[in-house]
Enzyme design. Structure first.
Site, mmCIF file in Angstrom:
data_model
loop_
_atom_site.group_PDB
_atom_site.id
_atom_site.type_symbol
_atom_site.label_atom_id
_atom_site.label_comp_id
_atom_site.label_asym_id
_atom_site.label_seq_id
_atom_site.Cartn_x
_atom_site.Cartn_y
_atom_site.Cartn_z
ATOM 1 N N LYS A 26 1.139 -1.292 0.215
ATOM 2 C CA LYS A 26 -0.040 -0.075 0.137
ATOM 3 C C LYS A 26 0.685 1.617 0.163
ATOM 4 O O LYS A 26 0.686 2.023 -0.785
ATOM 5 C CB LYS A 26 -1.243 -0.198 1.464
ATOM 6 C CG LYS A 26 -1.944 1.009 1.375
ATOM 7 C CD LYS A 26 -2.813 0.934 2.555
ATOM 8 C CE LYS A 26 -3.514 -0.218 2.837
ATOM 9 N NZ LYS A 26 -4.932 -0.447 3.841
ATOM 10 N N ARG A 97 -2.503 3.686 8.878
ATOM 11 C CA ARG A 97 -3.039 2.719 7.421
ATOM 12 C C ARG A 97 -2.049 1.530 8.024
ATOM 13 O O ARG A 97 -0.578 1.933 7.992
ATOM 14 C CB ARG A 97 -3.555 2.362 6.397
ATOM 15 C CG ARG A 97 -4.184 3.799 6.615
ATOM 16 C CD ARG A 97 -4.679 4.390 4.945
ATOM 17 N NE ARG A 97 -4.673 3.566 4.613
ATOM 18 C CZ ARG A 97 -4.977 3.770 2.801
ATOM 19 N NH1 ARG A 97 -4.224 5.602 1.828
ATOM 20 N NH2 ARG A 97 -5.806 3.007 2.029
ATOM 21 N N GLY A 106 -6.020 -9.752 8.518
ATOM 22 C CA GLY A 106 -5.761 -10.588 9.897
ATOM 23 C C GLY A 106 -4.959 -9.991 10.179
ATOM 24 O O GLY A 106 -5.134 -9.636 11.626
ATOM 25 N N MET A 108 -4.037 -5.683 11.060
ATOM 26 C CA MET A 108 -4.822 -4.319 12.374
ATOM 27 C C MET A 108 -5.041 -3.263 10.770
ATOM 28 O O MET A 108 -5.349 -3.336 9.639
ATOM 29 C CB MET A 108 -4.063 -3.272 12.753
ATOM 30 C CG MET A 108 -4.846 -3.050 13.859
ATOM 31 S SD MET A 108 -3.778 -1.217 14.324
ATOM 32 C CE MET A 108 -3.990 -0.558 13.142
ATOM 33 N N ARG A 343 -3.637 -1.308 -6.095
ATOM 34 C CA ARG A 343 -3.050 -2.772 -6.403
ATOM 35 C C ARG A 343 -3.033 -3.368 -6.940
ATOM 36 O O ARG A 343 -4.291 -3.062 -8.051
ATOM 37 C CB ARG A 343 -2.864 -3.468 -4.712
ATOM 38 C CG ARG A 343 -4.749 -3.433 -5.000
ATOM 39 C CD ARG A 343 -4.897 -4.496 -3.446
ATOM 40 N NE ARG A 343 -6.197 -4.133 -3.354
ATOM 41 C CZ ARG A 343 -7.077 -4.304 -1.874
ATOM 42 N NH1 ARG A 343 -6.150 -4.476 -1.419
ATOM 43 N NH2 ARG A 343 -8.033 -4.589 -2.233
ATOM 44 N N HIS A 459 -9.215 -47.477 -9.625
ATOM 45 C CA HIS A 459 -9.559 -47.619 -10.930
ATOM 46 C C HIS A 459 -10.767 -46.328 -11.458
ATOM 47 O O HIS A 459 -9.734 -46.008 -12.551
ATOM 48 C CB HIS A 459 -9.424 -48.828 -11.045
ATOM 49 C CG HIS A 459 -10.354 -48.971 -12.548
ATOM 50 N ND1 HIS A 459 -11.830 -49.284 -13.180
ATOM 51 C CD2 HIS A 459 -9.847 -49.603 -13.298
ATOM 52 C CE1 HIS A 459 -12.321 -49.359 -14.221
ATOM 53 N NE2 HIS A 459 -10.919 -49.603 -14.543
ATOM 54 N N SER A 817 11.291 -42.286 -20.052
ATOM 55 C CA SER A 817 10.077 -41.232 -19.253
ATOM 56 C C SER A 817 10.276 -41.860 -18.348
ATOM 57 O O SER A 817 10.362 -42.854 -17.992
ATOM 58 C CB SER A 817 8.932 -41.388 -20.459
ATOM 59 O OG SER A 817 8.119 -41.120 -19.929
ATOM 60 N N CYS A 885 6.192 -38.858 -17.634
ATOM 61 C CA CYS A 885 4.432 -39.046 -17.925
ATOM 62 C C CYS A 885 3.923 -39.530 -16.704
ATOM 63 O O CYS A 885 2.069 -40.557 -17.222
ATOM 64 C CB CYS A 885 4.671 -40.005 -19.364
ATOM 65 S SG CYS A 885 5.402 -41.502 -18.592
ATOM 66 N N TYR A 905 10.670 -33.528 -23.046
ATOM 67 C CA TYR A 905 9.401 -33.002 -23.047
ATOM 68 C C TYR A 905 8.181 -33.549 -22.089
ATOM 69 O O TYR A 905 8.843 -34.257 -20.605
ATOM 70 C CB TYR A 905 8.405 -33.826 -24.170
ATOM 71 C CG TYR A 905 8.577 -35.464 -23.746
ATOM 72 C CD1 TYR A 905 7.820 -35.978 -23.878
ATOM 73 C CD2 TYR A 905 9.835 -35.578 -24.594
ATOM 74 C CE1 TYR A 905 7.503 -37.555 -22.723
ATOM 75 C CE2 TYR A 905 10.001 -37.099 -24.291
ATOM 76 C CZ TYR A 905 8.798 -38.264 -23.569
ATOM 77 O OH TYR A 905 8.624 -39.337 -23.489
HETATM 78 P P1 ADP Z 1 -7.876 -1.478 3.710
HETATM 79 O O1 ADP Z 1 -6.914 -2.400 3.267
HETATM 80 O O2 ADP Z 1 -8.548 -2.796 4.492
HETATM 81 O O3 ADP Z 1 -8.799 -1.396 2.147
HETATM 82 P P2 ADP Z 1 -7.232 0.920 3.697
HETATM 83 O O4 ADP Z 1 -6.746 1.211 4.691
HETATM 84 O O5 ADP Z 1 -7.153 1.455 2.645
HETATM 85 O O6 ADP Z 1 -7.612 -0.146 4.854
HETATM 86 O O7 ADP Z 1 -8.924 1.784 4.503
HETATM 87 C C1 ADP Z 1 -9.916 1.135 4.621
HETATM 88 C C2 ADP Z 1 -10.974 2.596 4.077
HETATM 89 O O8 ADP Z 1 -10.595 3.812 4.642
HETATM 90 C C3 ADP Z 1 -10.414 2.535 2.576
HETATM 91 O O9 ADP Z 1 -11.704 2.861 1.969
HETATM 92 C C4 ADP Z 1 -9.867 3.871 2.182
HETATM 93 O O10 ADP Z 1 -10.531 4.347 1.444
HETATM 94 C C5 ADP Z 1 -10.210 5.072 3.311
HETATM 95 N N1 ADP Z 1 -9.124 5.133 4.470
HETATM 96 C C6 ADP Z 1 -8.086 5.855 4.628
HETATM 97 N N2 ADP Z 1 -7.689 6.327 4.685
HETATM 98 C C7 ADP Z 1 -8.437 7.499 4.501
HETATM 99 C C8 ADP Z 1 -7.937 8.680 4.619
HETATM 100 N N3 ADP Z 1 -6.328 9.556 4.492
HETATM 101 N N4 ADP Z 1 -9.104 10.140 4.090
HETATM 102 C C9 ADP Z 1 -10.117 8.879 3.232
HETATM 103 N N5 ADP Z 1 -10.471 8.059 3.194
HETATM 104 C C10 ADP Z 1 -9.082 7.278 3.621
HETATM 105 MG MG MG Z 2 -8.591 -0.472 1.124
#
Ligand code: ADP
Ligand code: MG
Ligand code: MG
Length: 933
Positions: A26, A97, A106, A108, A343, A459, A817, A885, A905
């Site tokens: 990210k 984030r 899983g 945060m 992504r 079989h 083979s 094979c 092959y």
């Molecule tokens: P995830 O990996 O769960 O998508 P994100 O970090 O991308 O977590 O964020 C969760 C949501 O919050 C997403 O919809 C993202 O676009 C929104 N978001 C994150 N940071 C901001 C920000 N600075 N301003 C507005 N929305 C945000």
């Molecule tokens: Mg996101």
């Protein structure tokens, strides 16, 4: 970790957008987007190294060096935004984030609106003149911070929120006014005090530090650790999480604000059009949370035409930069578009293929890149009918996914019924405890096969795979009573004619018809595979035994038949009795006579196969399995004999019946006399013709033969070349059939390239024996037909001794083979059936073995043997043709290894040929990075 970077924190402007290991996926992409001028709100990334350092320092708070860097970056953000973190008039708010090198559920969750407190709240209200909005932002922060950073339960917050909404008669969030939201915030703050025994942190920097620490800690949280173990994510792939701190932009500032997610192309079809959803007056999390239903992106054309144009431009810029379909997040604040994440988009196989071809045509990617972005295994989705994912159905039972694809049909419990039902146009599923060679006509007649016993090499499984029919095997939950023509599955009783659906890709069994979708072999795929063939070095051949299978192999692009198993030809209904006669023969002459009747069948098959392959190599393996496989089992015979004996006895008893009846009651006798007369008459005829006795005799001698042929370890017993040496006339017949078929083709000017392959060889002397016979027969046939027959002679390698003596075998063998099914059994000394049914699952669970070596080639053991074998064979015969094979020949990882050791092959089932072609190209394109473990 390598050498440490000079610092821990990087602004979006300066971070190295290629370094996902350091900045997380990210973070690296936020930097990348900022650097190409896309509208990303200002922010910075705290590196994964900072995370690892924090964890290594025993989580004793953020260290001074890191704190200093963070403060400096925050100052910078204040400058860029003209706001202040904690400023009572112009408060700066941020999101915190997480994001590792690989996306990983899983980890945060994100905290939004960080920096709000009692004081800045007032500033936000003044700034936006929107009290409702400010309280909405605040209640989100308290809940997110509470659950994510303070470890509180979401449900406790939800309960308070629900109560207040009810009190204010608000249907959902947007209907709650400022007063209601204010009340919510107060309730939330009290809850925090009550649960954590501390007030909600007022100081924005304290909030920031707690949040960052929480993200770091989540890397070692149980959920994340389990996830990494489950999906084999090593520290090489992702080590530690980065933290992204990003200026908040608000999609919840009114009707001119929104938030959404989109793909640059349709991930379901590949169509080159913006695809996605958005929600007006909402913050990021709302779209995922499903509080309100988002709108399709198309509607934005009229809702916000200007922004829609910007989104279109954004889509092109993203694709031009990443040269891959992107999955991105955006937010619109008062008509201004911001991009918050991007992504690579996850797509299904058909979308991947379409976009690969399109992007090459658009000049976005090269043909190599088009090939590399598709994982070969994904093509499997396209090659079998599969269950319609839209169908909502309940699984009745689950067995082993023995042969992929889905099929529905009426249940039948024996092969004859399958055949007769199919003749009148019914679709049937053959349900048996196990199947045997004499069930083969039932396979042809059925849509799919379901067995309650046997593994993936039973079989049923092997035959179904070779025919490309779906099969679920070893479904132990089914109790079959084929006399009563009933089966019981989890309390449900199924009778002949009841509808079931089986999914051989998952092993699931369903009651009734589940709709399926047909495989699509689209033009785009053909183009892609042609590119793959040009890039690959390995050739892809197919394992096919019948003209139908061979046609399919050719259609899917096989450049030869790497394994044609002659015994499959023996199994057809009109041939099996002759084969049995051959086996039961008392004298060599009798055996010869039966073989002579078989020869034309085999010759015609070979001719047809040669004709279809039109000059491409066809490798025919001489008879391999132990011959008792062509006879019924002794249990079966014993039952049949008993029934016949009972019949004879019944006839005798019936003869006495009229007299006994007369004795008992003359009147009754008078009533039945005429009927009894006809019955006894008929039975007498039966008796005079000795039908039952003759059959009993025949069955008894077959039983004796079955007993005589029975072996303790058939797979290690009298089979393969051992059989060919003890019954030389069988191999002679097969060799003659092959060479005569080739000679006839040559005469008809059809190009041929037959190859004779000897199974189960362990010493050169065995090869010498068969080779002499081949030479003798070849001379005879060439003389008789007056043509030269091209022919190659070679051996399978499926015995460890053959590996060790490869140099010697190569004196006679022009090709080798690897039969990796048997070679794996031989290397581990595991019998596959026993291993898969008894201990392998536990071995896998305990991590004693990572995989099932019968499915995933054991490169460390079996692979190393292959490597040595090839090396030694090449010393004797440098240009020796080498191949694989076994079933592994169709698996991408094994194929990469085969490329690595320079095999000529791979040969696999016809349906896997496209997968193998793609994998062969991957092998070549990625050879530099290949690591042999
Ligand atoms: P995830 O990996 O769960 O998508 P994100 O970090 O991308 O977590 O964020 C969760 C949501 O919050 C997403 O919809 C993202 O676009 C929104 N978001 C994150 N940071 C901001 C920000 N600075 N301003 C507005 N929305 C945000
Ligand atoms: Mg996101
Ligand atoms: Mg074998």
């Amino acid at each position: 970790m390598g050498t440490r970077s000079s610092k821990f924190v990087f602004s979006f402007e300066e971070g190295d957008n290629k370094n996902k290991k350091l900045l997380g996926g990210k973070g690296a992409n936020l930097c990348g987007m900022t650097q190409i001028g896309l509208p990303v709100p200002p922010g910075f990334v705290i590196s994964t190294e900072a995370c690892l350092t924090y964890l290594a320092q025993n989580k004793k708070g953020l260290n001074a060096e890191l704190l200093k860097e963070i403060r400096a970056e925050m100052k910078d953000l204040e400058k860029k935004t003209g706001k202040g973190f904690g400023d009572p008039d112009q408060p700066l708010l941020v999101s915190v984030r997480s994001g590792a090198a690989m996306s990983m559920p899983g980890m945060m969750d994100t905290i939004l609106n960080l920096g709000l407190n009692q004081v800045t709240l007032g500033g936000l209200i003044k700034m936006t003149k929107n009290e409702r909005f400010a309280y909405d932002a605040y209640r989100r922060l308290i809940q997110l911070f509470g659950s994510v950073a303070l470890g509180m339960r979401d449900e406790d917050f939800d309960e308070i929120f629900k109560e207040i909404k009810e009190k204010h008669k608000a249907k959902d969030d947007v209907h709650l006014d400022a007063a209601g939201l204010k009340e919510t915030c107060e309730g939330f703050l009290e809850l925090v005090q009550k649960k954590t025994k501390k007030p909600f942190p007022e100081d924005p920097y304290e909030q920031l530090e707690i949040a960052i620490e929480a993200v770091f800690k989540s890397w070692m949280g149980k959920r994340a650790v389990d996830y990494r173990r489950e999906f084999h994510i090593t520290p090489e792939m992702a080590n530690g999480t980065a933290v992204n701190v990003c200026t908040m932009v608000f999609g919840n500032l009114g009707e001119d604000s929104a938030t959404g997610v989109a793909f640059t192309r349709n991930p379901g079809t590949g169509e080159n059009r913006l695809f996605g959803e958005y929600m007006i007056n909402a913050q990021g999390e709302d779209v995922v949370a499903g509080i309100r239903t988002p709108k399709p992106i198309n509607e934005m054309r009229k809702d916000m035409p200007e922004v829609y144009k910007e989104l279109e431009a954004l889509r092109h810029t993203l694709e031009k930069h990443y040269r891959e379909v992107q999955d991105f997040e955006f937010t619109i604040e008062k008509g201004k578009l911001y991009c918050l994440q991007t992504r690579n988009g996850k797509m299904n196989a058909s979308a991947l293929i379409k976009t690969s071809i399109d992007m090459v045509n658009e000049g976005l990617i090269s043909e190599q890149q088009a090939i590399l972005r598709i994982q070969p295994e994904m093509l499997d989705q396209l090659l079998h009918p599969r269950l319609d994912p839209k169908a909502k159905v309940k699984v009745l039972a689950t067995g082993l996914p023995a042969s992929p694809g889905a099929a529905s049909g009426k249940i039948v419990f024996d092969a004859d019924r399958a055949e007769s039902k199919a003749k009148i146009g019914e679709r049937v599923i053959l349900v048996r405890e196990e199947t045997k060679p004499d069930d083969i006509h039932g396979f042809f007649a059925s849509q799919g096969i379901l067995t309650s016993r046997g593994g993936k090499t039973s079989h049923a499984a092997v035959v179904a795979r070779s025919m490309g029919k779906p099969c679920v095997s070893g479904c132990e939950a089914i109790h079959i009573n084929d006399i009563a023509k009933e089966a019981v599955i989890s309390g449900v009783t199924l009778r002949e004619g009841d509808m079931v659906t089986i999914d051989g890709s998952t092993g699931n069994v369903f009651l009734g018809i589940v709709p399926t979708i047909e495989p699509e072999f689209v033009e785009d795929l053909l183009v892609l595979l042609e590119w793959a063939d040009e890039m690959a070095q390995l050739k892809v051949m197919a394992n096919a035994d019948t003209p139908e299978g061979v046609s399919k192999a050719k259609k899917y692009g096989a450049v030869g038949i790497g394994l044609c198993r002659t015994e499959r030809m023996f199994n057809q209904p009109e041939r099996l009795p002759i084969v049995q006669e051959m086996i039961l023969a008392e004298t060599s002459e009798e055996r010869q006579a039966a073989l002579e009747r078989l020869l034309p069948f085999q010759r015609e098959d070979f001719k047809e196969i040669f004709r279809i392959m039109d000059g491409l190599p066809v490798t025919v393996r001489l008879l391999d399995p132990p011959i008792h496989e062509f006879l019924p089992s002794d249990d079966e015979l014993v039952v049949e004999i008993r029934h016949l004996r009972e019949l004879v006895r019944t006839v005798e008893l019936m003869e006495a019946l009229p007299d006994t009846l007369k004795l008992l009651d003359p009147q009754l006798h008078g009533k039945y006399a005429a009927n009894l007369e006809t019955i006894t008459h008929g039975l007498e005829e039966l008796k005079n013709r000795h039908l039952a006795e003759n059959l009993i005799n025949a069955k008894e001698s077959m039983l004796q033969k079955v007993k005589a042929l029975s072996e303790t370890n058939p797979m290690l017993g009298h089979r393969g070349v051992r059989l060919g040496i003890t019954y030389p006339e069988i191999y002679s017949m097969q060799i003659r059939a092959i060479i005569e078929a080739a000679a006839e083709c040559v005469k008809e000017k059809i190009p041929v390239a037959p190859e004779i392959m000897v199974p189960q060889v362990c010493t050169l002397q065995e090869l010498v024996f068969v080779h002499n016979d081949v030479n003798r027969i070849r001379k005879e046939v060439e003389k008789k037909f007056g043509v030269k027959v091209p022919l190659k002679f070679g051996t399978m390698i499926e015995v460890v001794r053959a590996c060790m003596r490869a140099g010697r075998l190569a004196e006679l063998a022009e090709f080798m083979s690897f039969g990796t099914n048997d070679l794996t059994q031989a290397t581990f000394s595991f019998s596959r059936e026993d291993a898969e049914n008894k201990f392998l699952p536990l071995y896998n669970e305990r991590g004693i073995l990572q995989h099932n070596p019968f499915e995933i080639l054991d490169i460390k053991g079996v692979g190393r043997l292959m490597l040595i074998t090839v090396e030694w064979a090449r010393k004797t015969r440098p240009d020796i043709k080498t191949g694989i094979c076994g079933e592994h020949g169709g698996h991408p990882d094994a194929i990469r290894f085969c490329h690595h050791i320079n095999l000529t092959y791979v040969s696999c089932s016809p349906l896997r040929v496209p997968i193998a072609r793609l994998a062969a190209a991957h092998g070549k394109l990625k050879e530099a990075e290949y690591q042999f473990v």
